[in-house]
Motif scaffolding. Structure first.
Motif, PDB file in Angstrom:
ATOM      1  N   ILE A  20       0.848  -1.189   0.000  1.00 55.28           N
ATOM      2  CA  ILE A  20       0.000   0.000   0.000  1.00 55.28           C
ATOM      3  C   ILE A  20       0.885   1.241   0.000  1.00 55.28           C
ATOM      4  O   ILE A  20       1.964   1.241   0.607  1.00 55.28           O
ATOM      5  CB  ILE A  20      -0.948  -0.009   1.228  1.00 55.28           C
ATOM      6  CG1 ILE A  20      -1.990   1.102   1.138  1.00 55.28           C
ATOM      7  CG2 ILE A  20      -0.179   0.057   2.521  1.00 55.28           C
ATOM      8  CD1 ILE A  20      -3.090   0.977   2.184  1.00 55.28           C
ATOM      9  N   VAL A  29      -6.524   5.387   4.969  1.00 55.28           N
ATOM     10  CA  VAL A  29      -7.125   4.248   5.669  1.00 55.28           C
ATOM     11  C   VAL A  29      -7.054   4.444   7.178  1.00 55.28           C
ATOM     12  O   VAL A  29      -8.043   4.213   7.893  1.00 55.28           O
ATOM     13  CB  VAL A  29      -6.430   2.928   5.250  1.00 55.28           C
ATOM     14  CG1 VAL A  29      -6.840   1.786   6.148  1.00 55.28           C
ATOM     15  CG2 VAL A  29      -6.737   2.608   3.803  1.00 55.28           C
ATOM     16  N   ALA A  78      -2.302   6.251   0.568  1.00 61.57           N
ATOM     17  CA  ALA A  78      -3.458   5.385   0.795  1.00 61.57           C
ATOM     18  C   ALA A  78      -3.495   4.908   2.246  1.00 61.57           C
ATOM     19  O   ALA A  78      -4.575   4.819   2.852  1.00 61.57           O
ATOM     20  CB  ALA A  78      -3.432   4.194  -0.158  1.00 61.57           C
ATOM     21  N   PHE A  79      -2.333   4.618   2.797  1.00 60.47           N
ATOM     22  CA  PHE A  79      -2.265   4.184   4.192  1.00 60.47           C
ATOM     23  C   PHE A  79      -2.761   5.283   5.117  1.00 60.47           C
ATOM     24  O   PHE A  79      -3.514   5.007   6.056  1.00 60.47           O
ATOM     25  CB  PHE A  79      -0.824   3.799   4.546  1.00 60.47           C
ATOM     26  CG  PHE A  79      -0.649   3.398   5.978  1.00 60.47           C
ATOM     27  CD1 PHE A  79      -1.072   2.161   6.419  1.00 60.47           C
ATOM     28  CD2 PHE A  79      -0.064   4.266   6.888  1.00 60.47           C
ATOM     29  CE1 PHE A  79      -0.918   1.784   7.734  1.00 60.47           C
ATOM     30  CE2 PHE A  79       0.092   3.907   8.207  1.00 60.47           C
ATOM     31  CZ  PHE A  79      -0.335   2.658   8.632  1.00 60.47           C
ATOM     32  N   PHE A 122     -10.189   4.876   9.631  1.00 56.69           N
ATOM     33  CA  PHE A 122     -10.391   3.927  10.721  1.00 56.69           C
ATOM     34  C   PHE A 122     -10.562   4.644  12.052  1.00 56.69           C
ATOM     35  O   PHE A 122     -11.486   4.336  12.815  1.00 56.69           O
ATOM     36  CB  PHE A 122      -9.215   2.945  10.808  1.00 56.69           C
ATOM     37  CG  PHE A 122      -9.255   2.095  12.047  1.00 56.69           C
ATOM     38  CD1 PHE A 122     -10.143   1.044  12.145  1.00 56.69           C
ATOM     39  CD2 PHE A 122      -8.418   2.362  13.118  1.00 56.69           C
ATOM     40  CE1 PHE A 122     -10.200   0.264  13.295  1.00 56.69           C
ATOM     41  CE2 PHE A 122      -8.467   1.595  14.267  1.00 56.69           C
ATOM     42  CZ  PHE A 122      -9.357   0.548  14.353  1.00 56.69           C
TER      43      PHE A 122
END
Length: 80
Positions: A45, A53, A49-50, A57
């Motif tokens: 990833i 995310v 993008a991490f 979260f």
């Protein structure tokens, strides 16, 4: 289960979930590169993008915490 038992249950849920939320937030603020390095070994990833995310979260966890744990606890305190 009586109302006092339910209130105690939600009190401990609130304490534990709030502690976990603070822990996650601190880890993301203090050690973002380390977390990315560990996770990138497991999943392919990109850094951008991490970050999305992780941000999603933490935001979703906070929303669920407020709606399903904190609000019921406060409601039980009001009616008690």
């Amino acid at each position: 289960m009586d109302i006092n038992g339910l209130t105690d249950f939600f009190m401990w849920c609130t304490i534990l979930n709030a502690g976990f939320l603070v822990y996650i937030a601190l880890m993301c603020v203090l050690f973002p590169n380390w977390i990315y390095q560990v996770q990138s070994k497991w999943f392919s990833i990109s850094k951008e993008a991490f970050n999305i995310v992780v941000y999603a979260f933490v935001g979703l966890y906070k929303l669920f915490f407020i709606v399903f744990v904190l609000v019921p606890y406060l409601a039980l305190l009001i009616i008690e």
